[in-house]
Scaffold this active site. Structure first.
Site, mmCIF file in Angstrom:
data_model
loop_
_atom_site.group_PDB
_atom_site.id
_atom_site.type_symbol
_atom_site.label_atom_id
_atom_site.label_comp_id
_atom_site.label_asym_id
_atom_site.label_seq_id
_atom_site.Cartn_x
_atom_site.Cartn_y
_atom_site.Cartn_z
ATOM 1 N N GLY A 54 12.788 15.006 -1.053
ATOM 2 C CA GLY A 54 12.683 14.991 -2.397
ATOM 3 C C GLY A 54 14.447 14.804 -2.739
ATOM 4 N N CYS A 81 13.102 15.897 5.618
ATOM 5 C CA CYS A 81 14.254 15.689 4.733
ATOM 6 C C CYS A 81 14.395 16.742 3.896
ATOM 7 C CB CYS A 81 13.967 14.314 4.077
ATOM 8 S SG CYS A 81 15.743 13.888 3.269
ATOM 9 N N TYR A 82 14.152 16.766 2.781
ATOM 10 C CA TYR A 82 14.110 17.814 1.780
ATOM 11 C C TYR A 82 13.166 19.059 2.231
ATOM 12 C CZ TYR A 82 13.902 21.093 -2.229
ATOM 13 O OH TYR A 82 14.189 22.230 -3.131
ATOM 14 N N HIS A 168 13.428 10.244 8.800
ATOM 15 C CA HIS A 168 12.114 9.994 8.007
ATOM 16 C C HIS A 168 11.153 9.364 9.260
ATOM 17 C CE1 HIS A 168 12.683 10.819 3.877
ATOM 18 N NE2 HIS A 168 13.935 10.488 4.090
ATOM 19 N N GLU A 170 8.041 8.794 8.863
ATOM 20 C CA GLU A 170 7.015 7.829 8.231
ATOM 21 C C GLU A 170 7.477 6.336 8.041
ATOM 22 O OE1 GLU A 170 8.813 10.023 6.863
ATOM 23 O OE2 GLU A 170 9.359 9.779 4.616
ATOM 24 N N SER A 222 -10.847 -6.557 -14.403
ATOM 25 C CA SER A 222 -9.978 -7.744 -14.628
ATOM 26 C C SER A 222 -10.440 -8.942 -13.784
ATOM 27 C CB SER A 222 -8.447 -7.315 -14.101
ATOM 28 O OG SER A 222 -8.228 -7.388 -12.914
ATOM 29 N N GLY A 223 -11.303 -8.487 -12.866
ATOM 30 C CA GLY A 223 -11.697 -9.686 -11.940
ATOM 31 C C GLY A 223 -10.857 -9.618 -10.572
ATOM 32 N N GLY A 224 -9.682 -8.818 -10.536
ATOM 33 C CA GLY A 224 -8.697 -8.627 -9.545
ATOM 34 C C GLY A 224 -9.390 -7.673 -8.452
ATOM 35 N N VAL A 225 -8.779 -7.733 -7.580
ATOM 36 C CA VAL A 225 -9.380 -6.954 -6.248
ATOM 37 C C VAL A 225 -9.381 -5.482 -6.790
ATOM 38 C CG1 VAL A 225 -8.856 -6.082 -3.923
ATOM 39 C CG2 VAL A 225 -8.257 -8.683 -4.605
ATOM 40 N N ASP A 226 -8.470 -4.804 -7.307
ATOM 41 C CA ASP A 226 -8.059 -3.549 -7.575
ATOM 42 C C ASP A 226 -9.417 -3.074 -8.458
ATOM 43 O OD1 ASP A 226 -6.073 -3.769 -6.040
ATOM 44 O OD2 ASP A 226 -4.575 -3.467 -7.700
ATOM 45 N N SER A 227 -9.391 -3.749 -9.704
ATOM 46 C CA SER A 227 -10.567 -3.135 -10.390
ATOM 47 C C SER A 227 -11.777 -3.473 -10.205
ATOM 48 C CB SER A 227 -10.166 -3.703 -11.971
ATOM 49 O OG SER A 227 -10.279 -5.133 -11.829
ATOM 50 N N SER A 228 -12.024 -4.570 -9.473
ATOM 51 C CA SER A 228 -13.403 -5.048 -8.717
ATOM 52 C C SER A 228 -13.722 -3.845 -7.699
ATOM 53 C CB SER A 228 -13.333 -6.187 -7.990
ATOM 54 O OG SER A 228 -12.996 -7.290 -8.801
ATOM 55 N N LYS A 366 -2.659 -1.565 -1.169
ATOM 56 C CA LYS A 366 -3.609 -2.532 -1.222
ATOM 57 C C LYS A 366 -4.556 -3.002 -0.190
ATOM 58 C CE LYS A 366 -4.201 -5.928 -4.287
ATOM 59 N NZ LYS A 366 -4.016 -5.752 -5.579
#
Ligand code: XMP
Length: 508
Positions: A54, A81-82, A168, A170, A222-228, A366
């Site tokens: 943080g 870290c923090y 870090h 990660e 939207s027809g995109g990957v995410d909303s599909s 993604k």
């Protein structure tokens, strides 16, 4: 199900931590530090907790803290870290500020034997980003790693199973970061690592089946990957109570509207409403040049269309959106600075006629969204296809948007994509941008004064950073020749050779 809690103290990398843990096959859940109590943590049965980094200093009055009894609650903890400094502070250690000599970037780390560093060589490279550091470890803790500038790059109270690292683990720049997380999750917390993406689907479907019982749900598709993927996931949870609204704003790619209709109505048998709103969007955008203003207008018009549809279709209670994690970060999460208002996050109007918004993919990157899509049985060509932003070609038309410009761009974009696909060159994302520049050319014997189109292709895993793709010259040549021959408005083609950062993938 075994799970790890990522307790978020405002770090940049909270989701990356969760993702790394999920990659190890253990479910990780993120919670802001002020949204969960110690009692709730105890009841939830977490196998371990990771305190994130943080931007704060533990001695600041406003800095985020947690009930220090957590250190005595017999829970395995790793502070990063923090989070590491906070553990030291809560247990009575001493934190110092390095002032001007803060450590940033790749740093040599020297570790001592401890459970967290099993299979980590004595010397390796880690990624540091800090100003404060632990100067005196609390009672019960031992220093387990140092760097040239940091007297306590890691500490451990092995009896209680509490660990802190200043670096870090990660990020991929930390050579043995994955080993450190593995040691914590498996060796220290005792997880077995049998979690799969299907489990995420099951949990999410179960959660929304309960939360949205009896509710009517509208999905902005939207027809995109995410909303599909979001739509297919919600379809599993609420079935026919889900209606997908697909808005044709006049800024779609060539043939996109028809394809979306075929897949969602035809193949996946979902309730789909296709709204022709071309006039509405183009008239609201007329004369507007400023990128953020365009995005806000589009975001607002989307919502107005959904509200109207909600009235036409009868009251809809909840709106589903395909927001994914990079959208959230780049629209300014907490203190992170705003880079662009992704229309499905930052551009929302404050007054909305829905009870709530559901964003089932908000925690995923993604490639994780794609894995969910495949597991849900969405056709591979749809799931694996390149992303397309909600605001559509609007973010690819620099300056004022007109129908004539959108038509020219649509054609140029289709040609570029076709040429790449024919040549078998498939970057992570590839498209055309209509610049605001006009230039002199010659066609036959006549002078032309046409538009300049820029081709853009990037290679990336997560879209947070991206490299420009080295497309073979003959493919670029073929695209350039066809575009200038087939699209009368365009007489010049350039190729964008900028990575992200310093540029972004889209031009606006
Ligand atoms: P940038 O341009 O921010 O793009 O580097 C990163 C990824 O996000 C997509 N993008 C959007 N997606 N709504 C979306 O759904 C938006 O407003 C938006 N803006 C950018 C972009 O296409 C790229 O894949």
């Amino acid at each position: 199900m075994e799970k790890i809690l990522v307790l978020d103290f405002g770090g940049q990398y909270d989701l990356l931590i969760a993702r790394r843990v999920r990659e190890l096959g253990v479910y990780a859940e993120i919670m802001p530090y002020d949204k969960i109590t110690l009692d709730q943590i105890k009841e939830s049965g977490y196998k371990g907790i990771i305190f994130t980094g943080g931007p704060n200093s533990v001695y600041d009055a406003s800095s985020p803290h947690f009930d220090k009894e957590i250190l005595n609650a017999d829970i395995k903890i790793l502070g990063i870290c923090y989070g590491h400094q906070l553990i030291a502070y809560m247990a009575g250690g001493l934190i110092r500020s390095a002032g001007s000599i803060s450590e940033y970037g790749k740093t040599e780390l020297t570790v001592k034997p401890c459970a967290l560093f099993t299979d980590v060589p004595e010397r390796s490279v880690c990624w540091m980003s800090h100003t404060d550091y632990v100067n005196e470890v609390p009672e019960g803790f031992a220093v387990t790693a140092v760097t040239d500038h940091c007297p306590c790059a890691a500490m451990a109270d092995e009896k209680r199973g509490i660990y802190g690292v200043q670096f870090h683990p990660e990020v991929t720049h930390t050579e043995y970061g994955k080993t450190v997380l593995q040691n914590f999750v498996f060796g220290i917390c005792g997880c077995s690592g049998d979690w799969k993406m299907e489990d995420f689907i099951e949990r999410t479907v179960e959660k929304y089946r309960k939360e949205l019982a009896g509710k009517r749900v509208l999905c902005a598709l939207s027809g995109g990957v995410d909303s599909s993927v979001a739509a297919a996931l919600m379809h599993r949870a609420v079935g026919d109570r889900l209606t997908c609204v697909f808005v044709d704003h006049g800024l779609l790619r060539k043939n996109e509207g028809d394809e979306v209709e075929q897949v969602f109505r035809g193949k996946l048998h979902m309730n789909l409403v296709r709204v022709n709103a071309q006039e509405r969007f183009l008239s609201k955008l007329a004369g507007v040049r400023e990128p953020e203003e365009k995005r806000k207008i589009i975001g607002e018009q989307f919502i107005r269309v959904f509200e109207e549809q909600s009235r036409v279709l009868g009251r809809m209670d909840v709106l589903v959106q395909g927001t994914i994690y990079p959208d959230v970060v780049e629209s300014g999460k907490g203190d992170a600075s705003t880079i662009k208002s992704h229309h499905n996050v930052g551009g929302l109007p404050s007054v909305m006629d829905f009870e709530g918004i559901v964003e089932p993919l908000r925690e995923l990157f993604k490639d994780e969204v794609r894995a969910v899509g495949l597991a849900l049985g969405i056709p591979e060509h749809l799931v694996m296809r390149q992303p397309f932003p909600g605001p559509g070609l609007a973010v690819r038309i620099i300056g004022e948007i007109t129908k004539e410009k959108a038509d020219a761009l649509r054609e140029a974009d289709a040609i570029f994509r076709q040429e790449l696909e024919t040549a078998g060159v498939i970057p992570s994302q590839y498209f055309a941008v209509l610049t605001d520049t006009q230039s002199v050319g010659v066609m036959g014997d006549a002078r032309t004064y046409g538009r300049t189109v820029a081709l853009r292709a990037v290679t990336t895993d997560d879209f947070m950073t991206a490299d420009w793709t080295r497309i073979p010259y003959d493919v670029l040549e073929a695209a350039s020749r066809r575009i200038t021959n087939e699209v009368p408005a365009i007489n010049r083609v350039v190729y964008d050779i900028t990575s992200k950062p310093p540029a972004t993938v889209e031009w606006e």
